[in-house]
Design an enzyme around this catalytic site. Structure first.
Site, mmCIF file in Angstrom:
data_model
loop_
_atom_site.group_PDB
_atom_site.id
_atom_site.type_symbol
_atom_site.label_atom_id
_atom_site.label_comp_id
_atom_site.label_asym_id
_atom_site.label_seq_id
_atom_site.Cartn_x
_atom_site.Cartn_y
_atom_site.Cartn_z
ATOM 1 N N HIS A 1 -2.320 -1.980 -9.759
ATOM 2 C CA HIS A 1 -3.368 -1.420 -8.901
ATOM 3 C C HIS A 1 -4.596 -2.309 -8.962
ATOM 4 C CE1 HIS A 1 -6.044 1.523 -7.049
ATOM 5 N NE2 HIS A 1 -4.948 2.078 -6.598
ATOM 6 N N HIS B 1 0.878 -1.192 0.000
ATOM 7 C CA HIS B 1 0.000 0.000 0.000
ATOM 8 C C HIS B 1 0.913 1.240 0.000
ATOM 9 C CE1 HIS B 1 -3.578 2.290 0.508
ATOM 10 N NE2 HIS B 1 -3.858 2.066 1.777
ATOM 11 N N ASP C 1 2.520 5.803 -6.330
ATOM 12 C CA ASP C 1 3.761 5.692 -5.561
ATOM 13 C C ASP C 1 5.027 5.629 -6.424
ATOM 14 O OD1 ASP C 1 2.641 5.695 -2.977
ATOM 15 O OD2 ASP C 1 2.079 3.595 -3.155
HETATM 16 C C1 SDX Z 1 -1.584 2.200 -3.231
HETATM 17 O O1 SDX Z 1 -6.241 0.635 -3.479
HETATM 18 C C2 SDX Z 1 -5.853 1.842 -3.566
HETATM 19 O O2 SDX Z 1 -6.560 2.710 -3.995
HETATM 20 C C3 SDX Z 1 -4.429 2.093 -3.077
HETATM 21 C C4 SDX Z 1 -3.780 3.449 -3.421
HETATM 22 C C5 SDX Z 1 -4.445 4.572 -2.649
HETATM 23 O O3 SDX Z 1 -4.354 5.733 -3.098
HETATM 24 O O4 SDX Z 1 -4.989 4.326 -1.564
HETATM 25 O O5 SDX Z 1 -3.862 3.724 -4.801
HETATM 26 C C6 SDX Z 1 -2.299 3.484 -2.979
HETATM 27 O O6 SDX Z 1 -1.583 1.365 -2.374
HETATM 28 C C7 SDX Z 1 -0.910 1.977 -4.570
HETATM 29 C C8 SDX Z 1 -0.315 0.558 -4.727
HETATM 30 C C9 SDX Z 1 1.085 0.537 -4.099
HETATM 31 N N1 SDX Z 1 1.643 -0.822 -4.112
HETATM 32 C C10 SDX Z 1 2.620 -1.180 -4.955
HETATM 33 O O7 SDX Z 1 3.063 -0.418 -5.815
HETATM 34 C C11 SDX Z 1 3.168 -2.574 -4.732
HETATM 35 C C12 SDX Z 1 3.270 -3.288 -6.050
HETATM 36 N N2 SDX Z 1 1.947 -3.556 -6.529
HETATM 37 C C13 SDX Z 1 1.365 -4.844 -6.334
HETATM 38 O O8 SDX Z 1 1.669 -5.458 -5.136
HETATM 39 C C14 SDX Z 1 -0.125 -4.921 -6.698
HETATM 40 O O9 SDX Z 1 -0.249 -4.475 -7.996
HETATM 41 C C15 SDX Z 1 -1.186 -4.259 -5.816
HETATM 42 C C16 SDX Z 1 -1.051 -4.635 -4.352
HETATM 43 C C17 SDX Z 1 -1.130 -2.727 -5.925
HETATM 44 C C18 SDX Z 1 -2.579 -4.722 -6.307
HETATM 45 O O10 SDX Z 1 -2.689 -6.069 -6.076
HETATM 46 P P1 SDX Z 1 -3.887 -6.991 -6.592
HETATM 47 O O11 SDX Z 1 -5.004 -6.183 -7.107
HETATM 48 O O12 SDX Z 1 -4.192 -7.962 -5.516
HETATM 49 O O13 SDX Z 1 -3.245 -7.725 -7.849
HETATM 50 P P2 SDX Z 1 -2.468 -9.082 -7.817
HETATM 51 O O14 SDX Z 1 -1.402 -9.040 -6.796
HETATM 52 O O15 SDX Z 1 -3.451 -10.208 -7.745
HETATM 53 O O16 SDX Z 1 -1.779 -9.074 -9.246
HETATM 54 C C19 SDX Z 1 -2.400 -9.586 -10.418
HETATM 55 C C20 SDX Z 1 -1.297 -10.119 -11.295
HETATM 56 C C21 SDX Z 1 -0.451 -11.189 -10.590
HETATM 57 O O17 SDX Z 1 0.103 -12.006 -11.614
HETATM 58 P P3 SDX Z 1 -0.541 -13.447 -11.928
HETATM 59 O O18 SDX Z 1 -0.665 -14.180 -10.602
HETATM 60 O O19 SDX Z 1 -1.886 -13.168 -12.547
HETATM 61 O O20 SDX Z 1 0.423 -14.113 -12.849
HETATM 62 O O21 SDX Z 1 -0.356 -9.068 -11.618
HETATM 63 C C22 SDX Z 1 0.929 -9.367 -11.057
HETATM 64 C C23 SDX Z 1 0.675 -10.407 -9.970
HETATM 65 O O22 SDX Z 1 1.820 -11.189 -9.723
HETATM 66 N N3 SDX Z 1 1.405 -8.108 -10.451
HETATM 67 C C24 SDX Z 1 2.668 -7.692 -10.476
HETATM 68 C C25 SDX Z 1 2.667 -6.434 -9.840
HETATM 69 N N4 SDX Z 1 1.423 -6.133 -9.443
HETATM 70 C C26 SDX Z 1 0.662 -7.159 -9.807
HETATM 71 N N5 SDX Z 1 3.760 -8.247 -10.975
HETATM 72 C C27 SDX Z 1 4.899 -7.542 -10.818
HETATM 73 N N6 SDX Z 1 4.992 -6.329 -10.219
HETATM 74 C C28 SDX Z 1 3.879 -5.762 -9.718
HETATM 75 N N7 SDX Z 1 3.928 -4.577 -9.114
#
Ligand code: SDX
Length: 428
Positions: free
Chosen positions: A307, A268, A363
């Site tokens: 996201h 997050h 971020d």
């Molecule tokens: C914020 O929700 C909000 O509104 C939050 C926010 C706010 O203003 O409040 O916008 C602020 O929290 C922004 C997000 C910050 N986090 C990161 O940057 C960390 C990296 N991001 C990921 O961990 C992820 O994308 C999330 C946590 C942001 C979202 O996760 P989801 O929706 O649960 O998606 P997921 O993990 O199920 O991913 C789906 C697929 C997966 O691959 P497969 O299993 O389908 O093969 O996408 C891949 C994931 O492995 N994936 C990534 C990735 N994010 C998702 N692969 C590599 N790098 C990434 N960053």
């Protein structure tokens, strides 16, 4: 058009007509009518991580994640970032409309005269080890505020709630700056209420007793804009924590502390700090393809990317990216920018990221700006938290105005033992 859903239970052959809410959702509680026999509990909806569950109705923030649209109270984020100020956006989020000149003057005065914290908070702060993470300190000190304003427990009193919200917005920068000064072993700097909200924050962070810190107006404006961009984002993890903890009717300081705790995690708000660490590990542009390969093999994560809601470019990231150039005009180029741009370029061309709709989120570029403003990386998430306080608070206030809200209490699907009799330790 009938706004209902007809469901057939193939176990019994019975058909049910379920009314739709806002033509977009079913009432999960209606599923309970679906039973195989009279004493059956009825169906639940199973939704780990709340992927497809609306937990409230809200009129605060609108996101269209397919089309990069974000609006606060109907106003596009681009217009607010360009034309408004953080305190005006705070007013908008809390009261629902933009203030008149007089309303804003009164609101700003109210915030700027609540910036001081009780002297004992300093003693509390002093108890932390010198290298305590400022987010840990913020969680603890925001929560501690409830011990100084016990009347904040009267959450059924709207005037009291309004006072608590103003206190939270006003005092968060003071706590953040004190946490930083403690970490640096530097004397705490008291707020200057004759300064604006953001200028005062820089003052408390960087001033020395014998030397007034001079901050370029471009940087003050830029941080104000970043606070606007972070001000709310509907039902994200920390806002969900705020509503969930707040639903027990604890005081808002405690509920905000829970929200800050949720924000702390690297998935997050903690991602802004993690992005810089990641860029430092990648090291140079020529190492980017190798790093992307690791990400695709799931050996690393591209922090600041992806996201839950946006499957297109996060509109805030686009504004931040543009803002970075304005800031670097004043501070000099951040050497990590080139590297970040290369990571983005390669990722956006790659099938792995395209297929999954992974774009830079809010971020990704913010840390570069904060770093150029001389903020240490472990305070980046604290900056996110300061910006998000009005969002958490307006969502909390909205929850109290919604008669359908109750204490949050999800259900589970039990997978454990059906029954076991206790065995004394010597017989195990
Ligand atoms: C914020 O929700 C909000 O509104 C939050 C926010 C706010 O203003 O409040 O916008 C602020 O929290 C922004 C997000 C910050 N986090 C990161 O940057 C960390 C990296 N991001 C990921 O961990 C992820 O994308 C999330 C946590 C942001 C979202 O996760 P989801 O929706 O649960 O998606 P997921 O993990 O199920 O991913 C789906 C697929 C997966 O691959 P497969 O299993 O389908 O093969 O996408 C891949 C994931 O492995 N994936 C990534 C990735 N994010 C998702 N692969 C590599 N790098 C990434 N960053």
């Amino acid at each position: 058009m009938r706004e209902t859903l007809t469901v057939t239970d193939n176990r019994t052959g019975k058909t049910y007509e379920l009314p739709l809410v806002q033509n977009s959702a079913i009432n999960a509680i209606d599923l309970r009518k679906i039973k195989t026999k009279d004493d059956d509990f009825g169906l639940l909806s199973y939704d780990p991580a709340l992927l497809n569950t609306a937990t409230c109705k809200s009129s605060i923030t609108f996101i269209d994640g397919q089309n990069s649209i974000l609006k606060y109270r109907g106003y596009p984020i681009e217009q607010l970032a360009e034309k408004s100020s953080f305190l005006e956006v705070c007013y908008l989020l809390i009261y629902g409309d933009l203030p008149t000149g007089t309303e804003f003057e009164e609101f700003e005065k109210n915030i700027l005269t609540h910036t001081y914290v009780h002297e004992n908070i300093k003693k509390f702060m002093d108890g932390f080890h010198y290298d305590a993470h400022p987010m840990g300190i913020l969680v603890a000190t925001i929560s501690a505020l409830s011990c100084f304003w016990g009347e904040s427990k009267n959450v059924k009193d709207p005037e009291q709630n309004e006072r608590s919200v103003l206190r939270l917005i006003a005092k968060a920068p003071t706590l953040a700056a004190f946490a930083y000064r403690h970490r640096m072993g530097m004397p705490y700097i008291y707020p200057r209420n004759d300064y604006g909200y953001v200028k005062n924050f820089f003052h408390m962070m960087f001033n020395m007793p014998d030397e007034e810190c001079k901050v370029h107006p471009v940087l003050i404006k830029a941080l104000d804009k970043l606070f606007i961009l972070h001000a709310d984002h509907e039902q994200n993890c920390s806002t969900n924590a705020m509503r969930s903890v707040g639903s027990s009717h604890c005081d808002p300081f405690t509920a905000v502390a829970a929200a800050v705790a949720a924000l702390y995690g690297p998935l997050h708000g903690g991602a802004n700090e993690a992005v810089l660490k990641m860029l430092a590990q990648v090291g140079s542009k020529d190492k980017v393809p190798e790093f992307i390969k690791k990400v695709k093999a799931k050996e690393a994560m591209l922090m600041g990317f992806g996201h839950r809601v946006y499957k297109s470019y996060d509109p805030r990231a686009a504004i931040v990216k543009k803002l970075a150039y304005e800031v670097f005009e004043v501070t000099g180029m951040n050497p990590f920018l080139e590297l970040a741009l290369e990571v983005e370029r390669i990722a956006l061309e790659d099938e792995y990221f395209v297929k999954r709709g992974l774009y830079p989120n809010v971020d990704f570029y913010t840390g570069l700006i904060y770093q150029s403003m001389k903020f240490p990386s472990d305070i980046f998430t604290v900056l996110f938290a300061i910006g998000r306080i009005p969002g958490w608070c307006s969502q909390w206030l909205e929850m109290f105005g919604d008669a359908t809200q109750k204490i949050v209490r999800p259900r589970q699907l039990y997978t454990g033992h059906k029954h076991r009799d206790y065995v004394p330790v010597e017989d195990r």
